[in-house]
Design a protein around this motif. Structure first.
Motif, short mmCIF file in Angstrom:
data_model
loop_
_atom_site.label_atom_id
_atom_site.label_comp_id
_atom_site.label_asym_id
_atom_site.label_seq_id
_atom_site.Cartn_x
_atom_site.Cartn_y
_atom_site.Cartn_z
N LEU A 83 3.02 9.86 8.98
CA LEU A 83 2.58 9.96 7.66
C LEU A 83 2.53 8.74 7.01
CD1 LEU A 83 4.44 12.90 8.33
CD2 LEU A 83 3.33 13.60 6.08
N THR A 84 1.40 8.21 6.37
CA THR A 84 1.20 7.23 5.69
C THR A 84 0.72 7.29 4.45
OG1 THR A 84 -0.84 6.08 6.62
CG2 THR A 84 1.34 5.79 7.91
N ASP A 85 0.28 6.36 3.57
CA ASP A 85 -0.27 6.37 2.32
C ASP A 85 -1.64 6.41 2.39
OD1 ASP A 85 -0.96 3.89 3.00
OD2 ASP A 85 -0.49 3.11 1.26
N LYS A 86 -2.30 6.36 3.73
CA LYS A 86 -3.53 6.26 3.80
C LYS A 86 -4.00 7.60 4.90
CE LYS A 86 -4.65 1.63 3.51
NZ LYS A 86 -5.06 0.19 3.98
N ARG A 87 -3.10 8.04 5.76
CA ARG A 87 -3.50 9.04 6.65
C ARG A 87 -2.59 9.87 7.28
NH1 ARG A 87 -4.73 5.90 12.40
NH2 ARG A 87 -2.39 4.91 12.36
N GLY A 107 0.13 15.23 0.22
CA GLY A 107 -0.06 13.69 -0.08
C GLY A 107 0.50 13.50 -1.39
N GLN A 108 0.74 14.37 -2.41
CA GLN A 108 1.32 13.85 -3.62
C GLN A 108 2.87 13.80 -3.35
OE1 GLN A 108 -1.14 16.08 -3.51
NE2 GLN A 108 -2.64 15.05 -4.96
N ILE A 109 3.35 14.99 -2.21
CA ILE A 109 4.92 14.76 -2.04
C ILE A 109 5.06 13.54 -1.27
CG2 ILE A 109 6.61 15.79 -0.58
CD1 ILE A 109 4.76 18.68 -1.30
N SER A 110 4.11 13.31 -0.28
CA SER A 110 4.39 11.87 0.38
C SER A 110 4.53 10.84 -0.19
CB SER A 110 3.31 11.86 1.52
OG SER A 110 3.44 10.57 2.32
N GLN A 111 3.70 10.80 -1.32
CA GLN A 111 3.52 9.38 -2.39
C GLN A 111 4.71 9.48 -2.95
OE1 GLN A 111 -0.13 9.63 -4.56
NE2 GLN A 111 -1.46 9.66 -2.71
N MET A 112 5.12 10.71 -3.66
CA MET A 112 6.39 10.61 -4.36
C MET A 112 7.60 10.11 -3.52
SD MET A 112 9.47 12.86 -4.82
CE MET A 112 9.07 14.19 -4.10
N LEU A 113 7.78 10.48 -2.41
CA LEU A 113 8.92 10.16 -1.52
C LEU A 113 8.69 8.58 -1.21
CD1 LEU A 113 9.08 13.19 0.95
CD2 LEU A 113 10.55 12.41 -0.89
#
Length: 202
Positions: A83-87, A107-113
């Motif tokens: 999981l990256t910020d792009k894909r 996506g929002q959870i990944s960005q928050m972490l």
């Protein structure tokens, strides 16, 4: 006059509590951001309204600041996600990568972490209302989504930890709960070639 004094006292308490929360949050984010790459073992329990028993899985994770997370499930089956910020991609046993469509809210959870673990607090606050409690030795953070379209899917997120992140709990609006416990958290050390490739590292 008495009522005004009470009101002023309440305003002072609220302001002071907000300041303490902000200071604690900044201290926690600063503490987490000191580790540029970490590894940990995890156990995940996922409970949905349709299931009488939670689904349990376990494995290893790798987080690299500014690049993303490698999520390796080892039990009861094997599966690897990057999981990256792009894909988000799934990696098979031969190292081939296949794109995975993100579920709403992932996506929002990944960005928050990513924001929390890289010290980007302003970006986190644009996406979530954040409440902090405890101390830098043992803390709790509670995130509520700001955007209505995200709030329709995601109820809230709680993080617990100390020197490292120890637990993530995600509650969805449909009643689904995901609880992730992390142990043996440590600095990552040298990354393997496949790990670098999956996270887009040179």
């Amino acid at each position: 006059m008495f009522a005004k004094c009470i009101l002023l006292a309440l305003l002072f308490v609220c302001f002071n509590t907000h300041a303490q929360t902000t200071d604690l949050l900044q201290s926690i984010v600063h503490q987490l951001s000191q580790h540029t790459a970490i590894r940990a073992s995890f156990t995940q329990q996922r409970q949905t309204p349709a299931l009488t028993q939670p689904q349990t899985s376990s494995g290893q994770l790798l987080f690299v600041t500014g690049h993303g997370m490698l999520w390796q499930i080892q039990q009861p089956y094997q599966d690897t996600l990057a999981l990256t910020d792009k894909r988000t991609v799934r990696i098979d046993t031969d190292g081939r990568m296949q794109p995975v469509r993100n579920e709403r809210g992932v996506g929002q959870i990944s960005q928050m972490l990513q924001g929390m673990l890289t010290g980007q607090l302003d970006e986190v606050k644009r996406q979530f209302d954040v409440q902090a409690s405890g101390s830098t030795q043992q803390w709790n953070l509670h995130f509520t989504p700001r955007q209505s379209r995200v709030a329709q899917v995601l109820r809230d997120i709680q993080l617990d930890g100390g020197a490292y992140l120890q637990r993530i709990r995600i509650d969805m609006q449909d009643g689904t709960q995901t609880d992730i416990q992390m142990t043996d958290t440590r600095d990552a050390g040298t990354l393997g070639a496949q790990e670098k490739h999956a996270l887009g590292l040179p």
